[in-house]
Design a protein around this motif. Structure first.
Motif, short mmCIF file in Angstrom:
data_model
loop_
_atom_site.label_atom_id
_atom_site.label_comp_id
_atom_site.label_asym_id
_atom_site.label_seq_id
_atom_site.Cartn_x
_atom_site.Cartn_y
_atom_site.Cartn_z
N LYS A 11 0.90 -1.14 -0.05
CA LYS A 11 0.10 0.02 -0.01
C LYS A 11 0.91 1.13 -0.20
N GLY A 12 0.47 2.11 -0.85
CA GLY A 12 1.01 3.31 -0.89
C GLY A 12 2.37 3.46 -1.79
N GLY A 13 2.52 2.25 -2.18
CA GLY A 13 3.98 2.18 -3.17
C GLY A 13 3.73 2.10 -4.70
N VAL A 14 4.74 1.96 -5.35
CA VAL A 14 4.98 1.95 -6.80
C VAL A 14 5.57 0.89 -7.14
N ILE A 15 4.70 -0.03 -8.23
CA ILE A 15 5.33 -1.29 -8.80
C ILE A 15 5.75 -1.02 -10.08
N MET A 16 7.07 -1.31 -10.48
CA MET A 16 7.61 -0.86 -11.67
C MET A 16 7.66 -2.23 -12.73
N ASP A 17 7.47 -2.20 -13.96
CA ASP A 17 7.58 -3.04 -14.85
C ASP A 17 9.08 -3.16 -15.43
N VAL A 18 10.05 -4.25 -15.10
CA VAL A 18 11.37 -4.31 -15.48
C VAL A 18 11.69 -5.52 -16.50
N VAL A 19 12.42 -5.43 -17.55
CA VAL A 19 12.73 -6.58 -18.35
C VAL A 19 14.05 -7.24 -17.99
N ALA A 34 7.98 -2.83 -5.39
CA ALA A 34 8.00 -4.46 -6.09
C ALA A 34 8.12 -4.21 -7.53
N VAL A 35 8.90 -5.08 -8.08
CA VAL A 35 8.90 -5.08 -9.60
C VAL A 35 8.17 -6.12 -10.25
N ASP A 225 -4.74 2.76 -3.84
CA ASP A 225 -3.86 2.60 -2.89
C ASP A 225 -2.10 2.50 -3.21
N GLY A 226 -2.17 2.76 -4.52
CA GLY A 226 -0.71 2.39 -5.18
C GLY A 226 -0.91 2.59 -6.61
N VAL A 227 0.20 2.34 -7.43
CA VAL A 227 0.45 2.69 -8.55
C VAL A 227 1.39 1.47 -9.28
N PHE A 228 0.97 1.02 -10.36
CA PHE A 228 1.82 0.17 -11.29
C PHE A 228 2.30 1.20 -12.32
N VAL A 229 3.51 1.14 -12.65
CA VAL A 229 3.91 1.86 -13.95
C VAL A 229 4.86 0.86 -14.66
N GLY A 230 4.07 0.82 -15.99
CA GLY A 230 4.74 -0.01 -17.05
C GLY A 230 5.73 0.55 -17.83
N SER A 231 5.25 0.89 -19.03
CA SER A 231 6.17 1.43 -20.11
C SER A 231 6.59 2.74 -19.92
N GLY A 232 5.88 3.35 -18.93
CA GLY A 232 6.37 4.97 -18.74
C GLY A 232 7.86 5.14 -18.38
N ILE A 233 8.32 4.40 -17.40
CA ILE A 233 9.62 4.81 -16.97
C ILE A 233 10.85 4.39 -17.75
N PHE A 234 11.05 2.89 -18.42
CA PHE A 234 11.98 2.82 -19.07
C PHE A 234 11.82 3.04 -20.94
N LYS A 235 10.59 3.61 -20.94
CA LYS A 235 10.66 4.19 -22.27
C LYS A 235 10.82 5.62 -22.33
N SER A 236 11.32 6.28 -20.98
CA SER A 236 11.30 7.83 -21.06
C SER A 236 13.10 7.84 -21.23
N LYS A 237 13.55 8.95 -21.23
CA LYS A 237 15.07 9.39 -21.56
C LYS A 237 15.83 9.20 -20.18
N LEU A 242 12.73 9.57 -13.28
CA LEU A 242 11.42 9.58 -13.48
C LEU A 242 10.82 8.53 -12.37
N ALA A 243 11.92 7.55 -12.43
CA ALA A 243 11.14 6.45 -11.28
C ALA A 243 11.33 6.87 -10.05
N LYS A 244 12.31 7.79 -9.43
CA LYS A 244 12.22 8.37 -8.20
C LYS A 244 10.87 9.58 -8.11
N ALA A 245 10.92 10.04 -9.05
CA ALA A 245 9.97 11.15 -9.08
C ALA A 245 8.46 10.52 -8.94
N ILE A 246 8.13 9.52 -9.59
CA ILE A 246 7.17 8.84 -9.40
C ILE A 246 6.74 8.31 -8.21
#
Ligand code: PLP
Length: 283
Positions: A11-19, A34-35, A225-237, A242-246
């Motif tokens: 809860k309150g966290g960000v889960i990031m897609d990683v390849v 989490a990733v 309660d929290g956020v998943f971020v997929g393409s946004g982070i690693f498709k940015s420059k 950006l990851a820290k900012a989100i």
């Protein structure tokens, strides 16, 4: 017994897609809770037009070895065996995901058969409660993955909230409760639980199109309660920044001055593709 507590911890966290393991390390350093380990991020899956399946356990294992935060991975909707494989791999959470190609068009996985907690997508209250009844420990909006367009995620969380409000305000008699539960295809006891709690009985994250700190904060303000971020982070420059900012915007979602700071000078963001243009092109 559904392990809803394991999902509450996110809860309150960000889960990031990683390849890759390298991306997973960047995500962990940025403060991800989490990733999500996957072979291709949704923007690329969307572009491929291929059948998308569970990722190779070898790459998931590499990511599990690289970080100390929990690791999630996706299985196809209804693909019980992909889920058995990931449970055998001792993955922390399974996402039964519409981003992959569904394996079963009529039934989802019976998640109560598993010990590992599941997260599932939902566009409305009925979908959310059907998944919870099947054993999901966590819900996320479906949104429109891989687009960078936040509007579908916004639509889904608002729909779920308004249907909960309707149930609280307008269902007075047993007959009305029975009828709405039947419409949602769920037991009336589950509907009563939602009315009593005034929210879903599990954590509800935003997902699908979140690409900026402001997007993350918007969905938090709408009650996610929290956020998943997929393409946004690693498709940015500049993924690290950006990851820290989100993460920071998700934590401080009610503080415009802080979100101003987190939103400034992020470099080039994911270009994205608007829902309107997808509709026009018939994809
Ligand atoms: N979403 C996707 C992507 C599906 O493939 C299916 C059907 O299997 C559903 C939703 C159906 O969900 P429900 O049982 O909640 O109607």
């Amino acid at each position: 017994k559904i392990k809803t507590g394991l999902a509450q911890m996110l809860k309150g966290g960000v889960i990031m897609d990683v390849v890759t393991a390298e991306q997973a390390i960047i995500a962990e350093r940025a403060g991800a809770c989490a990733v999500m380990a996957l072979e291709k991020i949704p923007a690329d899956m969307r572009a491929s037009g291929n059948v998308c399946r569970m990722s190779d356990p070898k790459m998931i294992k590499e990511i599990m070895a690289a970080v100390s935060i929990p690791v999630m991975a996706k299985v196809r909707i209804g693909h019980t065996v992909e889920a058995q494989i990931l449970e055998a791999l001792e993955i922390d959470y399974i996402d039964e995901s519409e981003v992959l190609t569904p394996a079963d068009w009529s039934d989802h996985i019976t998640k109560t058969d598993f010990k590992v907690p599941f997260v599932c997508g939902a566009k409305d209250l009925g979908e959310a409660l059907r998944r919870i009844h099947e054993g999901a420990a966590m819900i996320r909006t479906k949104g429109e993955a891989g687009t960078g367009d936040v509007s579908e995620a916004v639509k889904h969380i608002k729909k779920i909230k308004s249907q909960i409000q309707y149930a609280i305000n307008d269902l007075k008699t047993d007959a009305q409760l029975e009828s709405f539960a039947k419409e949602l295809r769920i037991p009336v006891s589950l509907l009563k639980q939602v009315i009593e709690l005034k929210k879903l009985p599990v954590v509800n994250f935003a997902a699908g199109g979140v690409a900026t700190p402001a997007d993350a904060a918007l969905l938090m303000q709408l009650g996610c309660d929290g956020v998943f971020v997929g393409s946004g982070i690693f498709k940015s420059k500049n993924p690290e920044k950006l990851a820290k900012a989100i993460v920071n915007a998700t934590t401080n979602f009610e503080d415009p001055l802080k979100i101003l700071e987190y939103s400034t000078d992020l470099g080039e963001l994911m270009a994205g593709v608007s829902i309107e243009s997808i509709k026009k092109n018939g994809n």
